[in-house]
Design a protein around this motif. Structure first.
Motif, PDB file in Angstrom:
ATOM      1  N   THR A 120       0.133  -1.836  -6.375  1.00  0.00           N
ATOM      2  CA  THR A 120      -0.848  -1.941  -5.305  1.00  0.00           C
ATOM      3  C   THR A 120      -0.156  -2.098  -3.960  1.00  0.00           C
ATOM      4  O   THR A 120       1.052  -2.353  -3.878  1.00  0.00           O
ATOM      5  CB  THR A 120      -1.770  -3.144  -5.529  1.00  0.00           C
ATOM      6  N   VAL A 121      -0.942  -1.997  -2.906  1.00  0.00           N
ATOM      7  CA  VAL A 121      -0.422  -2.210  -1.548  1.00  0.00           C
ATOM      8  C   VAL A 121       0.118  -3.631  -1.420  1.00  0.00           C
ATOM      9  O   VAL A 121       1.176  -3.852  -0.807  1.00  0.00           O
ATOM     10  CB  VAL A 121      -1.540  -1.956  -0.512  1.00  0.00           C
ATOM     11  N   GLU A 122      -0.584  -4.584  -2.009  1.00  0.00           N
ATOM     12  CA  GLU A 122      -0.158  -5.984  -1.930  1.00  0.00           C
ATOM     13  C   GLU A 122       1.189  -6.182  -2.632  1.00  0.00           C
ATOM     14  O   GLU A 122       2.058  -6.921  -2.128  1.00  0.00           O
ATOM     15  CB  GLU A 122      -1.226  -6.897  -2.557  1.00  0.00           C
ATOM     16  N   GLU A 123       1.366  -5.539  -3.757  1.00  0.00           N
ATOM     17  CA  GLU A 123       2.642  -5.642  -4.474  1.00  0.00           C
ATOM     18  C   GLU A 123       3.774  -4.994  -3.690  1.00  0.00           C
ATOM     19  O   GLU A 123       4.910  -5.494  -3.681  1.00  0.00           O
ATOM     20  CB  GLU A 123       2.503  -5.001  -5.854  1.00  0.00           C
ATOM     21  N   ALA A 124       3.467  -3.892  -3.011  1.00  0.00           N
ATOM     22  CA  ALA A 124       4.476  -3.241  -2.173  1.00  0.00           C
ATOM     23  C   ALA A 124       4.918  -4.169  -1.045  1.00  0.00           C
ATOM     24  O   ALA A 124       6.104  -4.260  -0.715  1.00  0.00           O
ATOM     25  CB  ALA A 124       3.929  -1.938  -1.612  1.00  0.00           C
ATOM     26  N   LYS A 125       3.969  -4.874  -0.489  1.00  0.00           N
ATOM     27  CA  LYS A 125       4.248  -5.816   0.599  1.00  0.00           C
ATOM     28  C   LYS A 125       5.112  -6.980   0.105  1.00  0.00           C
ATOM     29  O   LYS A 125       5.960  -7.489   0.841  1.00  0.00           O
ATOM     30  CB  LYS A 125       2.928  -6.337   1.168  1.00  0.00           C
ATOM     31  N   GLU A 126       4.904  -7.391  -1.132  1.00  0.00           N
ATOM     32  CA  GLU A 126       5.730  -8.458  -1.711  1.00  0.00           C
ATOM     33  C   GLU A 126       7.173  -7.994  -1.882  1.00  0.00           C
ATOM     34  O   GLU A 126       8.110  -8.771  -1.670  1.00  0.00           O
ATOM     35  CB  GLU A 126       5.158  -8.885  -3.067  1.00  0.00           C
ATOM     36  N   ILE A 127       7.359  -6.742  -2.235  1.00  0.00           N
ATOM     37  CA  ILE A 127       8.706  -6.203  -2.436  1.00  0.00           C
ATOM     38  C   ILE A 127       9.412  -6.011  -1.096  1.00  0.00           C
ATOM     39  O   ILE A 127      10.606  -6.287  -0.963  1.00  0.00           O
ATOM     40  CB  ILE A 127       8.642  -4.872  -3.210  1.00  0.00           C
ATOM     41  N   VAL A 128       8.673  -5.533  -0.077  1.00  0.00           N
ATOM     42  CA  VAL A 128       9.225  -5.328   1.269  1.00  0.00           C
ATOM     43  C   VAL A 128       8.320  -6.051   2.271  1.00  0.00           C
ATOM     44  O   VAL A 128       7.389  -5.453   2.822  1.00  0.00           O
ATOM     45  CB  VAL A 128       9.328  -3.824   1.606  1.00  0.00           C
ATOM     46  N   PRO A 129       8.560  -7.336   2.525  1.00  0.00           N
ATOM     47  CA  PRO A 129       7.692  -8.119   3.415  1.00  0.00           C
ATOM     48  C   PRO A 129       7.483  -7.539   4.815  1.00  0.00           C
ATOM     49  O   PRO A 129       6.378  -7.633   5.350  1.00  0.00           O
ATOM     50  CB  PRO A 129       8.394  -9.487   3.464  1.00  0.00           C
ATOM     51  N   PRO A 130       8.504  -6.911   5.457  1.00  0.00           N
ATOM     52  CA  PRO A 130       8.257  -6.372   6.804  1.00  0.00           C
ATOM     53  C   PRO A 130       7.504  -5.042   6.827  1.00  0.00           C
ATOM     54  O   PRO A 130       7.290  -4.468   7.890  1.00  0.00           O
ATOM     55  CB  PRO A 130       9.656  -6.207   7.385  1.00  0.00           C
ATOM     56  N   LEU A 131       7.062  -4.556   5.674  1.00  0.00           N
ATOM     57  CA  LEU A 131       6.372  -3.271   5.592  1.00  0.00           C
ATOM     58  C   LEU A 131       5.003  -3.331   6.265  1.00  0.00           C
ATOM     59  O   LEU A 131       4.208  -4.238   6.013  1.00  0.00           O
ATOM     60  CB  LEU A 131       6.195  -2.882   4.118  1.00  0.00           C
ATOM     61  N   ASN A 132       4.737  -2.353   7.148  1.00  0.00           N
ATOM     62  CA  ASN A 132       3.407  -2.194   7.738  1.00  0.00           C
ATOM     63  C   ASN A 132       2.558  -1.407   6.741  1.00  0.00           C
ATOM     64  O   ASN A 132       2.848  -0.243   6.457  1.00  0.00           O
ATOM     65  CB  ASN A 132       3.506  -1.455   9.067  1.00  0.00           C
ATOM     66  N   THR A 133       1.516  -2.021   6.218  1.00  0.00           N
ATOM     67  CA  THR A 133       0.721  -1.384   5.153  1.00  0.00           C
ATOM     68  C   THR A 133      -0.484  -0.613   5.690  1.00  0.00           C
ATOM     69  O   THR A 133      -1.288  -0.101   4.900  1.00  0.00           O
ATOM     70  CB  THR A 133       0.241  -2.448   4.148  1.00  0.00           C
TER      71      THR A 133
END
Length: 380
Positions: A120-133
């Motif tokens: 999910t988008v949330e999981e992607a954000k956990e892997i790369v915290p500075p990611l703009n989703t």
């Protein structure tokens, strides 16, 4: 210089050097490699150095899976640190089409034992915290993907090959290939002629020209791909970030610099390896939108290298049907570094044993005439 050889390899990049090593490892003697400049001076030393298994065709998944297995033990095997860093690949989906393709890809990858997953988008954000989703719909992640040092890997193969007796001649340019009765006879260089029954074309961006020397047309062309690198900064993210719809890849190296690139669909064919300010501007715009923190980081330099493209963006592996003894490992279309460990092993098997541990007959040059192209949906 040597007057005869059992095998002549043309090209001192990762493909040529690794084939030389694998041939010698399997017992082949009297191998010569010619490089017109220095080892890793072509595409290998200019590549983004990513290694991934997340593809949309079974062929690419299997080859990349086996290549990763080799990469994981390569530093020990070659007694040279290749700086393998398995931080994963985070593939970002911004369109519904991409989401659907990623679901198919992951199903295929998992069926082949690759540890990729749809997230999910949330999981992607956990892997790369500075990611703009913003605009992100989903992603896939494979933790065993990563990158390695292309110079170290190239040099490791070359030095291991030399320890096994391979002779490597830098600054030696091939000028011609002599054939008789549709068989390889010799290779002419600017330092003399070498008699040989086998030539391996591993010349990357110049493999088409080498084919013409042997009297055959190889359906490949070269195309510039540009890259830039930033100043080193503290760790921001571990995985390679990649998007096909937004056309970018970006990774942070172990020493902190961030490398990024994209493929220009309007890039003309040719051997231009210059750079442009237009690329730097567009690259910066792409990546600061994805990782806004990059706005605070300075670019250090940019460069370019040549992709050697085939009609279906898949490598051409095998012996040319018109010339006995003329083998090709060309047309990797930007994936030469990541596929080199397995492709070189298979080429050595084909040449010495006449068969391969993984079938590569579908990657022969005849597939284009047969209309059996292998279309990979997941490439930048």
């Amino acid at each position: 210089m040597i007057k005869s050889a059992s095998v002549v390899i043309i090209g001192g990049g990762i493909i040529g050097s690794s084939i030389a090593y694998n041939l010698a490892k399997m017992g082949c003697k009297n191998i010569v490699l010619f490089e017109k400049n220095t080892l890793a001076s072509g595409a290998t030393g200019r590549c983004g150095a990513g290694i991934r298994q997340q593809f949309g065709t079974e062929m690419n998944c299997i080859l990349s899976r086996e290549s990763i297995k080799i990469f994981e033990n390569l530093s020990q095997e070659l007694d040279y640190d290749i700086e393998l860093n398995q931080g994963g690949y985070l593939m970002l989906a911004y369109t519904e089409k991409e989401v659907n393709q990623f679901k198919k890809n992951v199903a295929l990858e998992q069926s082949l034992g690759i540890d990729a997953r749809f997230i999910t988008v949330e999981e992607a954000k956990e892997i790369v915290p500075p990611l703009n989703t913003e605009g992100l719909l989903a992603a896939t992640f494979c933790p065993s993907d990563g990158h390695a040092n292309p110079f170290n890997t190239n040099f490791a193969y070359a030095e291991a090959a030399q320890r096994l007796g391979v002779k490597i001649y830098n600054f030696t340019e091939v000028k011609g290939i002599k054939t008789e009765n549709n068989r390889i006879v010799s290779v002419n260089t600017d330092k003399g002629e070498v008699l040989t029954p086998i030539v391996i074309n591993a010349a990357g961006g110049y493999s088409g020209e080498i084919g013409k020397m042997a009297g055959v047309e190889i359906p490949v062309y070269s195309q510039r791909h540009q890259i830039l690198i930033t100043e080193p900064v503290d760790p921001l993210f571990k995985p390679m970030l990649m998007s096909f719809s937004r056309n970018f890849y970006c990774q942070q190296t172990p020493h902190g610099s961030i490398i990024m690139g994209f493929g220009d669909p309007d890039e003309p064919k040719g051997h231009d390896i210059g750079t442009s300010w237009q690329f730097a501007r567009e690259m910066a715009q792409k990546m600061t939108a994805v990782v806004p923190l990059l706005k605070e980081i300075s670019m250090v330099r940019q460069w370019s290298g040549l992709y050697n493209m085939s009609p279906d963006s898949q490598p051409i592996l095998g012996e040319h049907p018109q010339i006995k003894g003329f083998y090709m490992a060309v047309g990797f279309s930007g994936h030469g570094f990541m596929l080199a460990p397995v492709a070189s092993r298979l080429m050595a098997e084909l040449i010495l044993k006449g068969r391969t541990s993984i079938p590569i007959n579908k990657l022969d040059i005849g597939r284009f005439e047969r209309g059996e192209l292998i279309i990979e949906p997941s490439v930048v």
